[in-house]
Design a protein around this motif. Structure first.
Motif, PDB file in Angstrom:
ATOM      1  N   UNK A 364      -4.734  -8.666   4.064  1.00 13.07           N
ATOM      2  CA  UNK A 364      -4.129  -7.869   3.012  1.00 13.07           C
ATOM      3  C   UNK A 364      -2.658  -7.602   3.333  1.00 13.07           C
ATOM      4  N   UNK A 365      -1.878  -7.361   2.289  1.00 15.49           N
ATOM      5  CA  UNK A 365      -0.434  -7.211   2.473  1.00 15.49           C
ATOM      6  C   UNK A 365       0.124  -6.225   1.465  1.00 15.49           C
ATOM      7  N   UNK A 366       1.269  -5.628   1.831  1.00 12.56           N
ATOM      8  CA  UNK A 366       1.987  -4.720   0.941  1.00 12.56           C
ATOM      9  C   UNK A 366       3.469  -5.031   1.011  1.00 12.56           C
ATOM     10  N   UNK A 367       4.159  -4.640  -0.066  1.00 14.98           N
ATOM     11  CA  UNK A 367       5.618  -4.655  -0.081  1.00 14.98           C
ATOM     12  C   UNK A 367       6.097  -3.219  -0.222  1.00 14.98           C
ATOM     13  N   UNK A 368       7.045  -2.835   0.644  1.00 19.00           N
ATOM     14  CA  UNK A 368       7.590  -1.480   0.644  1.00 19.00           C
ATOM     15  C   UNK A 368       9.059  -1.547   0.230  1.00 19.00           C
ATOM     16  N   UNK A 369       9.413  -1.040  -0.956  1.00 19.51           N
ATOM     17  CA  UNK A 369      10.820  -1.048  -1.362  1.00 19.51           C
ATOM     18  C   UNK A 369      11.668  -0.130  -0.484  1.00 19.51           C
ATOM     19  N   UNK A 370      12.966  -0.327  -0.544  1.00 18.39           N
ATOM     20  CA  UNK A 370      13.869   0.483   0.274  1.00 18.39           C
ATOM     21  C   UNK A 370      13.900   1.941  -0.167  1.00 18.39           C
ATOM     22  N   UNK A 371      13.671   2.195  -1.460  1.00 17.38           N
ATOM     23  CA  UNK A 371      13.869   3.554  -1.960  1.00 17.38           C
ATOM     24  C   UNK A 371      12.649   4.463  -1.825  1.00 17.38           C
TER      25      UNK A 371
END
Length: 390
Positions: A364-371
């Motif tokens: 499983x994977x996630x993307x974490x935005x900078x904001x």
């Protein structure tokens, strides 16, 4: 934070089991070669529970998703692409362009029919490969003296094959770059009959040689009995990685991955120029133009310890950096705001930002935005993180 659903690519060289095992699914009917995690416009990751993908998310809010530093350095795009590669059979012998070559080539290709285009985007392509299983590759040119000795040995063993001696002679000059260019050009200019006759000699010759590059070329002989790329392989450095070791591939570096599983992190580009060992389109002249003709001193990358649980790998390209987390219960890692993609390779990992916590298992994977602020990672398992170097 966004949970991701990532596209897979089915190519003949892929594995039916490795990516499936990572994702916890049944073995696939077709070989699965690549899992893409990123925002490349041709195959972006989907955002679970959303109608959007990662590419459209970046386009809709580049300031928030990327942050000011990444946006200032690379514009309104996520500059890296994270992949898992499962290699059961050798890839094509290939090279990737530098920024100038990619810009010029993409501009020229836009005027050509889509089927004839070599350059898919205007971006250079550099790669970092992190081994998750034992892994083998040919990467870069090996010392010229070693290649020269192999061709000279083949000439002595096969006196009727004069082209082996000619290649040894071409590699005997004082300038390695000139010698390598001449040898590659000579191989590319050989007749099909000469190539086939030379390749036919390799399997028997390899049984009496300890040279791993010659053995690899001999392994190619049955599948590619008249492909000049088989002979180019003799010029290249054989690389073996144990799990946890990493390899860097610069633009202009000839390479082919032979077998094994890796996490690959690249600039966000799909520009690949092939010379052979494939049923896909090749462009030998473009391949020879893009090559950097110098021996590769070492392809492996040293890691940098970031903390008790984290090691970082980089090739020096600011677009990407890979970190590997080995977390035990009770350990936490804190990251400052930056656009990050996290993939769990084993065990269970929790990722927390200002929007909440995601509990992730294997594959499983996630993307974490900078904001979304600082990130805290905890759990008991192994994960990789893709980020920028700025």
């Amino acid at each position: 934070m966004y949970l991701l659903e990532n596209p897979t690519k089915s190519y003949a060289w892929g594995s039916r089991t490795l990516i499936a095992e990572l994702l916890g699914t049944a073995a696939s009917e077709q070989p699965q070669a690549e899992l893409w995690i990123g925002a490349h416009p041709t195959s972006p990751s989907e955002l679970v529970d959303s109608r959007h993908d990662l590419h459209s998310l970046v386009e809709s809010d580049p300031a928030g998703v990327l942050g000011p530093h990444v946006r200032a350095a690379f514009g309104d795009r996520l500059p890296y692409l994270l992949k898992v590669l499962a290699v059961d059979r050798p890839l094509s012998l290939q090279v990737h362009p530098d920024q100038h070559q990619a810009t010029v080539g993409f501009d020229a290709d836009r005027r050509a029919p889509a089927t004839d285009r070599v350059f898919k985007d205007p971006n250079h392509k550099a790669e970092l490969a992190y081994a998750v299983t034992p892994f083998e590759a040919l990467c870069g040119f090996r010392p010229v003296a070693a290649a020269r000795e192999t061709f000279a040995w083949l000439a002595r063993r096969m006196p009727g094959m004069r082209e082996f001696g000619q290649l040894a002679h071409l590699l005997d000059g004082p300038d390695d770059r000139v010698a390598l260019r001449a040898a590659c050009r000579h191989i590319a200019g050989l007749s099909t009959d000469d190539v086939a006759a030379m390749i036919d000699c390799l399997p028997s010759a390899a049984t009496n040689s300890p040279d791993p590059s010659l053995h690899t070329a001999a392994d190619f002989a049955q599948s590619y009995p008249s492909d000049a790329a088989v002979l180019l392989a003799i010029l290249m450095r054989h690389v073996s990685l144990a799990p946890g070791e990493a390899l860097g591939v610069e633009p202009g570096t000839p390479h082919t991955y032979l077998r094994g599983g890796i996490v690959e992190l690249t600039t966000c580009s799909d520009n690949t120029i092939r010379a052979g060992l494939t049923d896909k389109p090749t462009d030998v002249e473009q391949f020879l133009e893009v090559l950097t003709y110098r021996p590769l001193a070492s392809a492996t990358l040293a890691s940098r310890r970031v903390g008790v649980a984290e090691r970082s790998y980089t090739t020096g390209h600011p677009e990407f950096e890979l970190s590997v987390l080995r977390l035990d219960p009770g350990l936490t890692v804190r990251w400052e705001p930056k656009p990050r993609a996290v993939l769990v390779l084993d065990g269970k990992i929790s990722v927390t930002d200002s929007t909440g916590t995601s509990e992730l298992g294997r594959g499983e994977s996630v993307f974490v935005p900078a904001d979304t602020g600082p990130v805290v990672v905890a759990g008991d398992g192994l994960a990789v993180q893709a980020m920028t170097g700025v």
